[in-house]
Every structure is written in structure tokens, then in C-alpha cells.
Design a protein around this motif. Structure first.
Motif, PDB file in Angstrom:
ATOM      1  N   VAL A  26      49.519 -14.831 -72.353  1.00  0.00           N
ATOM      2  CA  VAL A  26      48.651 -14.207 -71.355  1.00  0.00           C
ATOM      3  C   VAL A  26      47.651 -15.228 -70.789  1.00  0.00           C
ATOM      4  CG1 VAL A  26      46.661 -12.634 -71.194  1.00  0.00           C
ATOM      5  CG2 VAL A  26      48.837 -11.799 -72.089  1.00  0.00           C
ATOM      6  N   VAL A  27      47.385 -15.127 -69.470  1.00  0.00           N
ATOM      7  CA  VAL A  27      46.352 -15.948 -68.832  1.00  0.00           C
ATOM      8  C   VAL A  27      45.234 -15.010 -68.371  1.00  0.00           C
ATOM      9  CG1 VAL A  27      45.819 -17.537 -66.934  1.00  0.00           C
ATOM     10  CG2 VAL A  27      48.068 -17.625 -68.043  1.00  0.00           C
ATOM     11  N   VAL A  89      46.152 -31.100 -64.427  1.00  0.00           N
ATOM     12  CA  VAL A  89      46.051 -30.753 -65.852  1.00  0.00           C
ATOM     13  C   VAL A  89      46.185 -29.240 -66.043  1.00  0.00           C
ATOM     14  CG1 VAL A  89      44.492 -30.761 -67.844  1.00  0.00           C
ATOM     15  CG2 VAL A  89      44.623 -32.772 -66.369  1.00  0.00           C
ATOM     16  N   ILE A  90      45.470 -28.473 -65.205  1.00  0.00           N
ATOM     17  CA  ILE A  90      45.495 -27.016 -65.333  1.00  0.00           C
ATOM     18  C   ILE A  90      46.878 -26.468 -64.995  1.00  0.00           C
ATOM     19  CG2 ILE A  90      44.570 -24.870 -64.344  1.00  0.00           C
ATOM     20  CD1 ILE A  90      41.846 -26.333 -64.120  1.00  0.00           C
ATOM     21  N   LYS A  91      47.479 -27.040 -63.960  1.00  0.00           N
ATOM     22  CA  LYS A  91      48.829 -26.608 -63.570  1.00  0.00           C
ATOM     23  C   LYS A  91      49.798 -26.805 -64.743  1.00  0.00           C
ATOM     24  CE  LYS A  91      52.008 -27.209 -59.661  1.00  0.00           C
ATOM     25  NZ  LYS A  91      53.044 -28.255 -59.782  1.00  0.00           N
ATOM     26  N   GLU A  92      49.672 -27.966 -65.378  1.00  0.00           N
ATOM     27  CA  GLU A  92      50.515 -28.277 -66.552  1.00  0.00           C
ATOM     28  C   GLU A  92      50.331 -27.258 -67.671  1.00  0.00           C
ATOM     29  OE1 GLU A  92      52.784 -31.874 -66.443  1.00  0.00           O
ATOM     30  OE2 GLU A  92      51.671 -31.611 -68.333  1.00  0.00           O
ATOM     31  N   ILE A  93      49.060 -26.928 -67.949  1.00  0.00           N
ATOM     32  CA  ILE A  93      48.762 -25.983 -69.033  1.00  0.00           C
ATOM     33  C   ILE A  93      49.368 -24.620 -68.718  1.00  0.00           C
ATOM     34  CG2 ILE A  93      46.909 -24.677 -70.169  1.00  0.00           C
ATOM     35  CD1 ILE A  93      45.145 -27.207 -69.798  1.00  0.00           C
ATOM     36  N   ILE A  94      49.178 -24.180 -67.470  1.00  0.00           N
ATOM     37  CA  ILE A  94      49.676 -22.854 -67.091  1.00  0.00           C
ATOM     38  C   ILE A  94      51.212 -22.830 -67.106  1.00  0.00           C
ATOM     39  CG2 ILE A  94      49.846 -21.225 -65.166  1.00  0.00           C
ATOM     40  CD1 ILE A  94      46.908 -21.903 -64.518  1.00  0.00           C
ATOM     41  N   GLU A  95      51.819 -23.880 -66.573  1.00  0.00           N
ATOM     42  CA  GLU A  95      53.283 -23.890 -66.504  1.00  0.00           C
ATOM     43  C   GLU A  95      53.927 -24.041 -67.869  1.00  0.00           C
ATOM     44  OE1 GLU A  95      54.378 -26.795 -63.600  1.00  0.00           O
ATOM     45  OE2 GLU A  95      53.872 -25.453 -61.937  1.00  0.00           O
ATOM     46  N   ASN A  96      53.258 -24.783 -68.757  1.00  0.00           N
ATOM     47  CA  ASN A  96      53.843 -25.008 -70.081  1.00  0.00           C
ATOM     48  C   ASN A  96      53.159 -24.179 -71.152  1.00  0.00           C
ATOM     49  OD1 ASN A  96      55.513 -27.045 -68.954  1.00  0.00           O
ATOM     50  ND2 ASN A  96      53.741 -28.407 -68.993  1.00  0.00           N
ATOM     51  N   ASP A  98      53.876 -21.471 -72.383  1.00  0.00           N
ATOM     52  CA  ASP A  98      54.795 -20.983 -73.389  1.00  0.00           C
ATOM     53  C   ASP A  98      54.244 -19.711 -73.997  1.00  0.00           C
ATOM     54  OD1 ASP A  98      57.208 -21.308 -74.429  1.00  0.00           O
ATOM     55  OD2 ASP A  98      56.726 -22.945 -75.783  1.00  0.00           O
ATOM     56  N   LYS A  99      53.870 -19.751 -75.241  1.00  0.00           N
ATOM     57  CA  LYS A  99      53.320 -18.546 -75.863  1.00  0.00           C
ATOM     58  C   LYS A  99      51.820 -18.675 -76.109  1.00  0.00           C
ATOM     59  CE  LYS A  99      57.003 -15.952 -76.433  1.00  0.00           C
ATOM     60  NZ  LYS A  99      57.002 -15.178 -75.202  1.00  0.00           N
ATOM     61  N   ASN A 100      51.206 -19.672 -75.520  1.00  0.00           N
ATOM     62  CA  ASN A 100      49.771 -19.824 -75.756  1.00  0.00           C
ATOM     63  C   ASN A 100      48.949 -18.798 -74.975  1.00  0.00           C
ATOM     64  OD1 ASN A 100      50.018 -21.908 -77.552  1.00  0.00           O
ATOM     65  ND2 ASN A 100      49.861 -23.493 -75.990  1.00  0.00           N
ATOM     66  N   ILE A 101      47.717 -18.608 -75.425  1.00  0.00           N
ATOM     67  CA  ILE A 101      46.761 -17.763 -74.711  1.00  0.00           C
ATOM     68  C   ILE A 101      45.861 -18.701 -73.913  1.00  0.00           C
ATOM     69  CG2 ILE A 101      44.719 -16.302 -75.025  1.00  0.00           C
ATOM     70  CD1 ILE A 101      46.167 -15.194 -77.568  1.00  0.00           C
ATOM     71  N   VAL A 102      45.708 -18.446 -72.610  1.00  0.00           N
ATOM     72  CA  VAL A 102      44.899 -19.322 -71.758  1.00  0.00           C
ATOM     73  C   VAL A 102      43.735 -18.522 -71.165  1.00  0.00           C
ATOM     74  CG1 VAL A 102      44.932 -20.937 -69.813  1.00  0.00           C
ATOM     75  CG2 VAL A 102      47.005 -20.628 -71.186  1.00  0.00           C
ATOM     76  N   LEU A 103      42.507 -18.936 -71.490  1.00  0.00           N
ATOM     77  CA  LEU A 103      41.302 -18.284 -70.962  1.00  0.00           C
ATOM     78  C   LEU A 103      40.611 -19.265 -70.027  1.00  0.00           C
ATOM     79  CD1 LEU A 103      39.876 -16.704 -74.285  1.00  0.00           C
ATOM     80  CD2 LEU A 103      41.607 -15.769 -72.736  1.00  0.00           C
ATOM     81  N   ILE A 104      40.393 -18.871 -68.769  1.00  0.00           N
ATOM     82  CA  ILE A 104      39.915 -19.804 -67.746  1.00  0.00           C
ATOM     83  C   ILE A 104      38.583 -19.366 -67.138  1.00  0.00           C
ATOM     84  CG2 ILE A 104      40.512 -21.029 -65.614  1.00  0.00           C
ATOM     85  CD1 ILE A 104      43.415 -20.502 -66.175  1.00  0.00           C
ATOM     86  N   GLU A 105      37.526 -20.175 -67.329  1.00  0.00           N
ATOM     87  CA  GLU A 105      36.254 -19.922 -66.647  1.00  0.00           C
ATOM     88  C   GLU A 105      36.323 -20.514 -65.245  1.00  0.00           C
ATOM     89  OE1 GLU A 105      32.585 -20.449 -68.827  1.00  0.00           O
ATOM     90  OE2 GLU A 105      33.703 -20.669 -70.701  1.00  0.00           O
ATOM     91  N   TRP A 106      35.681 -19.875 -64.295  1.00  0.00           N
ATOM     92  CA  TRP A 106      35.719 -20.258 -62.875  1.00  0.00           C
ATOM     93  C   TRP A 106      37.151 -20.175 -62.344  1.00  0.00           C
ATOM     94  CZ3 TRP A 106      31.108 -20.580 -60.515  1.00  0.00           C
ATOM     95  CH2 TRP A 106      29.986 -20.824 -61.325  1.00  0.00           C
ATOM     96  N   ALA A 107      37.811 -19.074 -62.660  1.00  0.00           N
ATOM     97  CA  ALA A 107      39.208 -18.891 -62.270  1.00  0.00           C
ATOM     98  C   ALA A 107      39.383 -18.816 -60.759  1.00  0.00           C
ATOM     99  CB  ALA A 107      39.764 -17.628 -62.922  1.00  0.00           C
ATOM    100  N   ARG A 109      38.423 -20.936 -58.838  1.00  0.00           N
ATOM    101  CA  ARG A 109      38.631 -22.313 -58.358  1.00  0.00           C
ATOM    102  C   ARG A 109      40.014 -22.842 -58.715  1.00  0.00           C
ATOM    103  NH1 ARG A 109      32.614 -24.987 -59.210  1.00  0.00           N
ATOM    104  NH2 ARG A 109      31.552 -23.218 -58.268  1.00  0.00           N
ATOM    105  N   VAL A 110      40.827 -21.963 -59.284  1.00  0.00           N
ATOM    106  CA  VAL A 110      42.111 -22.403 -59.850  1.00  0.00           C
ATOM    107  C   VAL A 110      43.249 -21.616 -59.199  1.00  0.00           C
ATOM    108  CG1 VAL A 110      43.473 -22.372 -61.990  1.00  0.00           C
ATOM    109  CG2 VAL A 110      41.037 -22.933 -62.080  1.00  0.00           C
ATOM    110  N   LYS A 111      44.389 -22.273 -59.065  1.00  0.00           N
ATOM    111  CA  LYS A 111      45.582 -21.558 -58.611  1.00  0.00           C
ATOM    112  C   LYS A 111      46.147 -20.823 -59.821  1.00  0.00           C
ATOM    113  CE  LYS A 111      49.411 -22.280 -55.447  1.00  0.00           C
ATOM    114  NZ  LYS A 111      50.274 -21.267 -56.061  1.00  0.00           N
ATOM    115  N   MET A 112      45.901 -19.529 -59.869  1.00  0.00           N
ATOM    116  CA  MET A 112      46.248 -18.729 -61.051  1.00  0.00           C
ATOM    117  C   MET A 112      47.668 -18.183 -60.940  1.00  0.00           C
ATOM    118  SD  MET A 112      43.550 -18.436 -63.112  1.00  0.00           S
ATOM    119  CE  MET A 112      43.607 -16.833 -63.920  1.00  0.00           C
TER     120      MET A 112
END
Ligand code: ADP
Ligand code: MG
Length: 139
Positions: A26-27, A89-96, A98-107, A109-112
Motif C-alpha cells: 500500500v502507498v 528515487v521516489i519513482k524507483e521506490i514506488i515501482e519496486n 513490491d510488498k513494502n508499505i510506503v508512507l509519503i509526506e508532501w504527497a 509534490r510526488v507523482k503518486m
């Protein structure tokens, strides 16, 4: 959905409630001005997920990764200071993720990714400890 949080304690309870919806893969995007409580809520979610390290804001390093008690890691991103490099860096984290949980502050400013949960936090002009939360896509 909209909810009023009267004080930090209610913000922590809100964090406990949404932790139940935060599963591997989940993001979650947090949107709100400085000091509205994005990090406060994320710290509580991390605690609930069994993160033992002290979670601190990754403003200058873009992201930090923590082991949870689940099968996955927790990735905490702070997009406040975006550089050319942070996009990648953020694109990499989101694309890869996998099964990680990603919590993003100032979302904002990001392509979610399309299927993200959003937590929008606003100050209340009448009370310095009060926050108004709007959230979307939480089951
Ligand atoms: N209802 C509330 N929810 C969250 N934080 C609150 C609340 N009331 C006061 N605060 C204070 O606001 C600040 C929020 O800081 P922080 O979580 O770092 O915000 P952000 O990450 O959005 O910049 C903390 O100092 C906290 O004690
Ligand atoms: Mg923060």
C-alpha cells in the motif's frame, strides 16, 4: 471522509485506526502544511507495525526504510525538499515497492500511483491543537 481531531491523542487514535488498512504493497500520501502532524501520525503507524527504531523525518535524505513485524519493510518518504534526483528515487521506490508499505509526506509534490490512500490534514484556525482530516480510499 472527514474527521476532526481535537488533540494529539485523537491524532494517535486516528493513526491506530488507519493502521488496520495499511497492508503490504500500500502507498499512503500525506498532504498538509508544515506542522500539521504528518510525521506524528506516521510515527504512530510505524509503532503499530512493530518498527523498533526511532522514526525521524527523512527531510534531508528523502527516504528511510524500517523493518516491520510483517513480512515487509516500511519506507518513509518526505518530499518536502524535492531535487531533480528525488523524483527518480521516489519513482524507483514506488515501482519496486513490491510488498513494502510506503508512507509519503508532501504527497502533493510526488507523482503518486493511481491506487493510493490519501490523508489530507489541515489546521483549525480556532484551536492550535485541532486538525481537520480528509481521507480517501481507506477500506
Ligand atoms: N492534533 C494534533 N495532531 C498532531 N500534531 C499535533 C496536534 N496538535 C498539536 N500537534 C503538534 O503539531 C506538531 C506536528 O508536527 P509534525 O508531526 O512534525 O508535523 P509535519 O510532519 O506535518 O510537519 C507537533 O509538534 C505536535 O506536537
Ligand atoms: Mg514531517
Amino acid at each position: 471522509m472527514e474527521i476532526i481531531l481535537k488533540n494529539i491523542n485523537q491524532s494517535l487514535k486516528f493513526a491506530n485506526k488507519i493502521t488496520k488498512s495499511i497492508k503490504p504493497g500500500v502507498v499512503v500520501g500525506f498532504i498538509g502544511e508544515l506542522g500539521t502532524g504528518k510525521t506524528t501520525i506516521i510515527k504512530q503507524i510505524a509503532k503499530n507495525l512493530g518498527v523498533e527504531e526511532n522514526v525521524t523525518s527523512p527531510t534531508f535524505v528523502i527516504y528511510k526504510k524500517y523493518r516491520t513485524k510483517l513480512i515487509c519493510d516500511l519506507v518513509h518518504i518526505d518530499a518536502y525538499r524535492m531535487t531533480n534526483n528525488s523524483d527518480i528515487v521516489i519513482k524507483e521506490i514506488i515501482e519496486n515497492k513490491d510488498k513494502n508499505i510506503v508512507l509519503i509526506e508532501w504527497a502533493d509534490r510526488v507523482k503518486m500511483p493511481k491506487k493510493s490512500i490519501y490523508i489530507n490534514i489541515q489546521y483549525d484556525e480556532n484551536n492550535k491543537n485541532m486538525r481537520k482530516i480528509n481521507y480517501e480510499n481507506i477500506n
